[in-house]
Design a protein around this motif. Structure first.
Motif, short mmCIF file in Angstrom:
data_model
loop_
_atom_site.label_atom_id
_atom_site.label_comp_id
_atom_site.label_asym_id
_atom_site.label_seq_id
_atom_site.Cartn_x
_atom_site.Cartn_y
_atom_site.Cartn_z
N ASP A 3 0.84 -1.20 0.00
CA ASP A 3 0.00 0.00 0.00
C ASP A 3 0.88 1.25 0.00
O ASP A 3 2.08 1.19 0.25
CB ASP A 3 -0.97 0.00 1.18
CG ASP A 3 -0.28 0.01 2.53
OD1 ASP A 3 0.66 0.80 2.72
OD2 ASP A 3 -0.68 -0.78 3.40
N GLN A 4 0.28 2.38 -0.31
CA GLN A 4 1.03 3.62 -0.47
C GLN A 4 1.76 4.03 0.82
O GLN A 4 2.89 4.49 0.77
CB GLN A 4 0.11 4.74 -0.92
CG GLN A 4 0.86 6.00 -1.29
CD GLN A 4 -0.05 7.07 -1.88
OE1 GLN A 4 -1.26 6.91 -1.96
NE2 GLN A 4 0.53 8.16 -2.30
N LYS A 5 1.13 3.82 1.96
CA LYS A 5 1.76 4.19 3.24
C LYS A 5 3.04 3.37 3.46
O LYS A 5 4.07 3.92 3.87
CB LYS A 5 0.77 3.96 4.39
CG LYS A 5 1.30 4.37 5.73
CD LYS A 5 0.25 4.19 6.82
CE LYS A 5 0.81 4.57 8.16
NZ LYS A 5 -0.16 4.38 9.24
N THR A 6 2.98 2.09 3.16
CA THR A 6 4.16 1.23 3.32
C THR A 6 5.26 1.63 2.34
O THR A 6 6.43 1.70 2.70
CB THR A 6 3.77 -0.25 3.12
OG1 THR A 6 2.76 -0.59 4.07
CG2 THR A 6 4.98 -1.16 3.31
N GLN A 7 4.87 1.93 1.10
CA GLN A 7 5.84 2.36 0.10
C GLN A 7 6.53 3.65 0.53
O GLN A 7 7.75 3.78 0.39
CB GLN A 7 5.16 2.55 -1.25
CG GLN A 7 4.72 1.26 -1.89
CD GLN A 7 3.96 1.49 -3.18
OE1 GLN A 7 3.88 2.61 -3.68
NE2 GLN A 7 3.40 0.44 -3.73
N LEU A 8 5.77 4.61 1.02
CA LEU A 8 6.35 5.88 1.47
C LEU A 8 7.30 5.67 2.64
O LEU A 8 8.36 6.28 2.71
CB LEU A 8 5.26 6.88 1.84
CG LEU A 8 4.46 7.43 0.67
CD1 LEU A 8 3.27 8.26 1.18
CD2 LEU A 8 5.33 8.25 -0.25
N ARG A 11 10.51 4.12 1.31
CA ARG A 11 11.29 5.12 0.60
C ARG A 11 11.99 6.06 1.58
O ARG A 11 13.17 6.35 1.45
CB ARG A 11 10.42 5.94 -0.34
CG ARG A 11 11.22 7.00 -1.06
CD ARG A 11 10.32 7.97 -1.83
NE ARG A 11 11.10 9.06 -2.33
CZ ARG A 11 11.30 10.20 -1.67
NH1 ARG A 11 10.77 10.40 -0.49
NH2 ARG A 11 12.03 11.15 -2.19
N PRO A 37 9.81 8.29 -7.06
CA PRO A 37 8.56 8.98 -6.68
C PRO A 37 8.21 10.10 -7.65
O PRO A 37 7.04 10.43 -7.83
CB PRO A 37 8.84 9.51 -5.28
CG PRO A 37 10.31 9.51 -5.13
CD PRO A 37 10.82 8.43 -6.03
N PHE A 40 6.08 8.61 -10.26
CA PHE A 40 4.77 8.32 -9.70
C PHE A 40 3.95 9.60 -9.56
O PHE A 40 2.80 9.67 -9.97
CB PHE A 40 4.92 7.64 -8.33
CG PHE A 40 3.63 7.51 -7.57
CD1 PHE A 40 2.73 6.51 -7.89
CD2 PHE A 40 3.31 8.40 -6.55
CE1 PHE A 40 1.52 6.40 -7.19
CE2 PHE A 40 2.12 8.29 -5.86
CZ PHE A 40 1.23 7.29 -6.18
N LEU A 41 4.57 10.63 -9.00
CA LEU A 41 3.87 11.89 -8.79
C LEU A 41 3.46 12.54 -10.11
O LEU A 41 2.35 13.06 -10.23
CB LEU A 41 4.75 12.85 -7.98
CG LEU A 41 5.00 12.44 -6.53
CD1 LEU A 41 6.14 13.27 -5.94
CD2 LEU A 41 3.74 12.57 -5.70
N LYS A 44 0.44 11.03 -11.50
CA LYS A 44 -0.76 11.38 -10.73
C LYS A 44 -1.08 12.86 -10.85
O LYS A 44 -1.87 13.39 -10.09
CB LYS A 44 -0.56 11.03 -9.25
CG LYS A 44 -0.35 9.56 -8.97
CD LYS A 44 -1.63 8.81 -9.12
CE LYS A 44 -1.44 7.37 -8.68
NZ LYS A 44 -2.65 6.60 -8.85
N ARG A 46 0.71 15.33 -10.03
CA ARG A 46 1.23 16.09 -8.89
C ARG A 46 2.60 16.62 -9.32
O ARG A 46 3.63 16.30 -8.76
CB ARG A 46 1.29 15.18 -7.67
CG ARG A 46 -0.10 14.76 -7.20
CD ARG A 46 -0.10 13.65 -6.20
NE ARG A 46 0.69 13.96 -5.01
CZ ARG A 46 0.86 13.08 -4.03
NH1 ARG A 46 0.35 11.88 -4.09
NH2 ARG A 46 1.60 13.40 -2.99
#
Length: 88
Positions: A3-8, A11, A37, A40-41, A44, A46
């Motif tokens: 999940d995104q929280k784990t990936q962040l 990193r 990132p 990825f950003l 998205k 961003r």
């Protein structure tokens, strides 16, 4: 898939460890840790955050990377800037 929280978290741990390393080979990983990132950003929409990450990748490429990595980071910054100027 993580999940995104784990990936962040992974990193940020990687950035912390690589940035405090004493050998150049490990510090060179800082380039990839900022490029990933960014991609990825950018995907998205961003782009402002992506530009910051590409700028950090460029700085690390200047310190520990290759001329090609510097060039790629600069090109990515330029492309993000163009996309930002065009707007949504």
């Amino acid at each position: 898939m993580l999940d995104q929280k784990t990936q962040l978290h992974m990193r940020s741990t990687g950035v912390e460890n690589a940035s405090t390393a004493h050998d150049d080979r490990t510090k060179a990983w800082m380039i990839a840790l900022h490029v990933s990132p960014s991609m990825f950003l950018g995907g998205k929409n961003r782009l402002t955050e992506a530009v910051v990450e590409f700028q950090l990748a460029e700085q690390w490429a200047e310190r520990r990377g290759t001329e090609r990595q510097e060039t790629l980071a600069r090109e990515a910054i330029t492309e993000c800037g163009k996309a930002l100027a065009e707007g949504p």
